[in-house]
Design an enzyme around this catalytic site. Structure first.
Site, PDB file in Angstrom:
ATOM      1  N   PRO A 219       0.848  -1.203   0.000  1.00 40.95           N
ATOM      2  CA  PRO A 219       0.000   0.000   0.000  1.00 40.95           C
ATOM      3  C   PRO A 219       0.875   1.241   0.000  1.00 40.95           C
ATOM      4  CG  PRO A 219       0.047  -0.997   2.186  1.00 40.95           C
ATOM      5  CD  PRO A 219       0.781  -1.932   1.270  1.00 40.95           C
ATOM      6  N   MET A 220       0.615   2.162  -0.943  1.00 34.70           N
ATOM      7  CA  MET A 220       1.433   3.373  -1.060  1.00 34.70           C
ATOM      8  C   MET A 220       0.528   4.563  -1.328  1.00 34.70           C
ATOM      9  SD  MET A 220       4.663   1.860  -3.262  1.00 34.70           S
ATOM     10  CE  MET A 220       3.639   0.797  -4.300  1.00 34.70           C
TER      11      MET A 220
ATOM     12  N   ASN B  63       9.056  -6.999   3.833  1.00 30.84           N
ATOM     13  CA  ASN B  63       8.910  -5.800   3.008  1.00 30.84           C
ATOM     14  C   ASN B  63      10.090  -4.877   3.284  1.00 30.84           C
ATOM     15  OD1 ASN B  63       7.139  -2.774   3.436  1.00 30.84           O
ATOM     16  ND2 ASN B  63       7.585  -3.639   1.442  1.00 30.84           N
TER      17      ASN B  63
ATOM     18  N   CYS C 213       3.348   3.519   8.874  1.00 29.09           N
ATOM     19  CA  CYS C 213       3.587   4.812   8.229  1.00 29.09           C
ATOM     20  C   CYS C 213       4.137   5.826   9.237  1.00 29.09           C
ATOM     21  CB  CYS C 213       2.306   5.344   7.614  1.00 29.09           C
ATOM     22  SG  CYS C 213       2.534   6.919   6.743  1.00 29.09           S
TER      23      CYS C 213
ATOM     24  N   GLN D 131      -6.165  -1.085   3.126  1.00 33.36           N
ATOM     25  CA  GLN D 131      -5.431  -0.739   4.336  1.00 33.36           C
ATOM     26  C   GLN D 131      -6.148   0.392   5.064  1.00 33.36           C
ATOM     27  OE1 GLN D 131      -1.525   1.463   4.646  1.00 33.36           O
ATOM     28  NE2 GLN D 131      -0.826  -0.516   5.443  1.00 33.36           N
TER      29      GLN D 131
ATOM     30  N   GLY E 167       7.210  -2.624  -2.902  1.00 36.99           N
ATOM     31  CA  GLY E 167       6.577  -1.323  -3.043  1.00 36.99           C
ATOM     32  C   GLY E 167       7.051  -0.543  -4.246  1.00 36.99           C
ATOM     33  N   ARG E 168       8.077   0.272  -4.063  1.00 36.34           N
ATOM     34  CA  ARG E 168       8.444   1.256  -5.083  1.00 36.34           C
ATOM     35  C   ARG E 168       8.798   0.661  -6.434  1.00 36.34           C
ATOM     36  NH1 ARG E 168      12.846   4.342  -1.763  1.00 36.34           N
ATOM     37  NH2 ARG E 168      12.771   2.386  -0.584  1.00 36.34           N
TER      38      ARG E 168
ATOM     39  N   HIS F  38       7.830  -4.471   7.564  1.00 37.83           N
ATOM     40  CA  HIS F  38       8.824  -3.629   6.901  1.00 37.83           C
ATOM     41  C   HIS F  38      10.094  -3.705   7.744  1.00 37.83           C
ATOM     42  CE1 HIS F  38       9.673   0.385   4.664  1.00 37.83           C
ATOM     43  NE2 HIS F  38      10.797  -0.228   4.983  1.00 37.83           N
TER      44      HIS F  38
END
Length: 336
Positions: free
Chosen positions: A20-21, A214, A103, A73, A237-238, A174
């Site tokens: 999720p970003m 992650n 986050c 999320q 993610g990225r 993460h």
């Protein structure tokens, strides 16, 4: 029985997931990613429980059925409010509800959710218990290994035990600390060192939990190494966003053992009906094509593709023909 089947399917899909970003993994992005991979688990950008419950912003949960398996999320820290938001997510048809405990942004901290909750595992446990009790949809947690001056070797196992005792069986970890003060969210993605060995150790310590790793993972080959080392899943993610074909185009064959393989040129063409439908609803082309800019990353013509869309997708009246023209900038051999 049906809920158990959904849970099993999502668990299988989570061998590889797209993280999720915020501002990135919206419904248009997820639709594109699903054309590349039929199997990978896709996550929404974070939606806050106050926005859903107090703000009645249920439209934020909108998604296309083609996106399944898809998870939403949530951000929040009030158990009752999160429970109500979870019910909304289940009613909308999401396959999983994930609680954000990772986050580090100032905005998220001010609302007392995200990574700051690593400092209060009992509250997280209370939140997930309320969420689980309220809905049949599986509840999972995405967390960090710790924050600020915490010792991850002590904090992370305690966090996993307390939250799993409340009913969560699947976590996405993460593998970096989050620094809540002194580092921006962008810096928090790069500066704190990765500690993959600690996450691998958690899988040994909690073999009954389904753990995904992650942070800093940038290839399917790297993902496979973690799976071979015993991790249940890998979240990317990225790289999955900026070069989606590099991660998702071959994922179904390499990670899931199927024969599905989508040529990128065909994926672009398959987006045309979706783009037309979005424009007919009053949407803008660039709202979709901004997620398509990296489709040909590293291939001949990629710069021309990116430049053409960047310069023309914002124009009044821009539509499918703009994407077709961008595609013509590419040699056909680059679009497989």
């Amino acid at each position: 029985m049906a809920n158990n089947l959904i849970k099993s399917n999502v668990c299988k899909a989570s061998r590889l997931s797209v993280a999720p970003m915020m501002d990135w993994t919206d419904r248009h992005c997820r639709y594109l990613h699903r054309l590349l991979s039929r199997e990978a688990l896709l996550y929404s950008e974070m939606v806050t429980s106050p926005a859903l419950v107090r703000g009645r912003a249920r439209h934020l949960l909108r998604f296309d059925n083609a996106e399944h398996p898809v998870a939403v999320q949530l951000g929040g820290s009030d158990p009752a409010e999160l429970a109500e938001a979870t019910v909304m997510c289940a009613e909308e048809g999401y396959d999983e509800v994930n609680l954000n405990v990772g986050c580090p942004s100032d905005r998220v901290q001010s609302g007392f959710f995200g990574a700051v909750l690593m400092e209060n595992p009992q509250l997280v446990a209370d939140c997930v218990k309320a969420m689980i009790d309220a809905s049949p949809v599986e509840v999972t947690v995405k967390c960090r290994i710790g924050v600020d001056d915490q010792d991850p070797e002590q904090v992370l196992p305690d966090f996993l035990k307390r939250v799993s005792d409340a009913g969560v069986t699947r976590f996405q970890i993460h593998a970096r600390k989050a620094w809540l003060k002194g580092l921006s969210p962008k810096e928090n993605r790069d500066i704190p060192p990765l500690d993959y060995p600690l996450v691998l150790k958690m899988k040994e310590q909690f073999p009954h939990l389904h753990l995904s790793i992650n942070g800093g993972i940038s290839s399917l080959e790297q993902a496979q190494v973690f799976l071979d080392q015993g991790m249940d899943g890998v979240m990317i993610g990225r790289t999955a966003y900026h070069a989606p074909a590099d991660i998702l185009q071959n994922a179904d064959r390499l990670i899931y053992g199927t024969d599905h393989y989508a040529e990128v040129h065909d994926v672009v063409v398959a987006m045309y009906p979706y783009i037309d439908a979005h424009l007919n609803e009053g949407g803008k082309l660039h709202q979709i094509t901004k997620h398509m800019l990296g489709l040909f990353a590293g291939r001949p013509g990629a710069r021309q593709w990116r430049r053409y869309l960047s310069e023309n997708a914002h124009r009044d009246g821009a539509g499918v023909e703009t994407v077709q023209a961008a595609l013509e900038c590419l040699p056909r051999a680059a679009a497989v």
